[in-house]
Design an enzyme around this catalytic site. Structure first.
Site: not given
Ligand code: EPZ
Length: 427
Positions: A22-23, A124, A129, A313, A405
């Site tokens: 998915k990702n 989610c 986020r 995840d 999802r």
């Molecule tokens: C991706 O989400 C995945 N989703 C998530 O999978 C996964 O849990 C996550 O990466 C971490 O591996 C998709 O790829 C569609 P991040 P993403 O930006 O990109 C903080 C699932 O179950 N952050 O790496 O949103 C954030 O708050 C989903 O398939 C900021 O502070 O994750 C978090 O604490 C859930 N500012 C951390 O970084 C930002 O601008 C990780 O977020 C962006 C993120």
């Protein structure tokens, strides 16, 4: 809303084929926007997040043609994506708010049109986020962004390559900046980039289109802007989180299962954590064969962190495994601030878990008991299914739309492995 009814206690036996990630598929679909030539993507998974991403692409003017006899999208069919006639550079709230990955569209729409209007993404209930790293990174490519009433209005006529130092190796921010940089004049460097396999897959896909990206999979990614991209044919990687979910299902239920599409390099830490669990695991290429008797020693400590660390995840799923076993397990969730919403639901089934801030302490018990529980997010929902598979009696998992999802008809795959699980449709 649909629910699952599970009659627990059955061991699992048989084979399961892991579908596309998915990702990986989501950012790759966003990347299609950058090319005016047809792109053939193989094994398109019918997860609801992918279906919603295809809806967004169509709203922009893309033509999506499933390569099937009836022209309909079937799980894991090939799709032809044609973005030659794209004319819209905006994503309205009603589409963007349905899923988190709508935000990746921002970078690719900017890359294509040099302007974009995108509503804030959804996703989610696992945390705030924020998208501050996305915005900061795009501003370093000279994008002017105004953020009013939940809409990001972006002007990219003066975009040029730049240097982005990410405060955190954010997966989405890394992907968004890559997508924005591919067609932007000059060199873009991303430092402290995310290193997930899905980042590498996106870079491989974009390079197959003719992009010039190097360093994906390391902390430092370099993108040389090009003027235009070709078409291509591409097969995204299998879903490492679904693969890990089935491995954990085999361990919690016991039995003898074969998982095809299990890429060991993508799940090294999970395999490392499970090495002391009393089971027999054999890996040959991208196939894992597991024999397990279903009762284990608890893993003393699991701490989630960005790849190659333990994946957030899979936190909910491995926590469910720890509820049944000998000993105590400490699970620390470092990525998202509210990713333990599955805990109270597991406690309803007899699990002994206490949560303080980002730490869950699990005391293994002999048995769980069926109950009516509520899925609150994608992976938390799956952890309740895993617990239901091993619990005594009947478990009802409500709100399975969360699970849909990121898994296609999970109940069918588990039934084929011998689980007693049915979907009750509730339109
Ligand atoms: C991706 O989400 C995945 N989703 C998530 O999978 C996964 O849990 C996550 O990466 C971490 O591996 C998709 O790829 C569609 P991040 P993403 O930006 O990109 C903080 C699932 O179950 N952050 O790496 O949103 C954030 O708050 C989903 O398939 C900021 O502070 O994750 C978090 O604490 C859930 N500012 C951390 O970084 C930002 O601008 C990780 O977020 C962006 C993120």
């Amino acid at each position: 809303m649909d629910k699952f009814i599970i009659n627990g206690g059955k061991s699992l036996c048989g084979e399961v084929e892991i579908t596309s990630a998915k990702n990986a598929y989501l950012p790759i679909l966003a990347g299609c926007i950058l090319s005016k030539k047809p792109i053939l993507l193989h094994k398109c998974p019918k997860y609801n997040d992918v279906i919603n991403m295809l809806k967004i692409l169509k709203s922009l003017g893309a033509k999506i043609t499933p390569q099937t006899n009836d022209g309909k999208l079937h799980n894991s069919c090939d799709i032809l994506v044609d973005c030659s006639q794209l004319s819209v550079h905006t994503i309205p709230h009603e589409l963007a708010s349905v899923l988190r990955s709508s935000i990746f569209m921002l970078g690719s729409i900017l890359g294509r049109f040099k302007k974009a209007r995108v509503a804030y993404p959804g996703g989610c209930e696992i945390g705030a986020r924020p998208i501050d790293l996305h915005i900061k990174g795009l501003k370093n490519l000279n994008v002017e962004i105004s953020d009013k009433h939940g809409i990001l209005s972006c002007e990219g006529k003066n975009m040029k390559g730049g240097v982005v130092n990410l405060d955190f190796p954010s997966v989405g921010a890394t992907e968004n900046i890559m997508l924005a940089a591919v067609l932007t004049k000059g060199t873009t460097k991303i430092f402290n980039a995310a290193k997930e396999p899905e980042i590498v897959d996106l870079a491989n896909f974009l390079n197959t289109l003719g992009a010039k990206i190097s360093g994906a999979g390391t902390s430092d990614i370099i993108i040389e802007g090009v003027s235009e991209l070709n078409g291509c044919e591409y097969t995204p990687i299998p879903d490492r989180i679904i693969a890990g979910t089935y491995l954990i299902a085999g361990l919690i239920c016991g039995g003898d299962i074969t998982i095809r599409g299990f890429i060991p390099q993508h799940n090294q830490v999970l395999l490392e954590k499970l090495k002391d669990v009393n089971s027999k695991m054999e890996i040959c290429g991208d196939t894992l064969h597991l024999v397990s008797n279903g009762y284990h020693n608890c893993i003393s400590k699991i701490e989630t962190s960005p790849y190659p660390g333990f994946p957030t995840d899979l936190q909910a799923q491995i926590l469910a495994l720890q509820t049944i076993g000998k000993g105590t397990s400490i699970i620390i969730e470092n990525l998202f601030e509210t990713r333990f919403k599955h805990v109270p639901e597991l406690v309803k089934m007899g699990a002994q878990i206490t949560v303080k801030d980002r730490t869950a302490i699990v005391n293994g018990v002999e048995k769980l008991y069926g109950a009516s529980v509520n899925a609150t997010d994608l992976r938390g929902g799956v952890s309740l299914v895993l617990a239901g598979l091993v619990a005594e009696g009947y478990t009802t998992v409500n709100n399975v739309f969360h699970i849909d999802r990121g898994y296609y008809q999970l109940e069918n795959d588990l039934s084929k492995l011998g689980a007693d699980i049915k979907r009750i449709k509730n339109n």
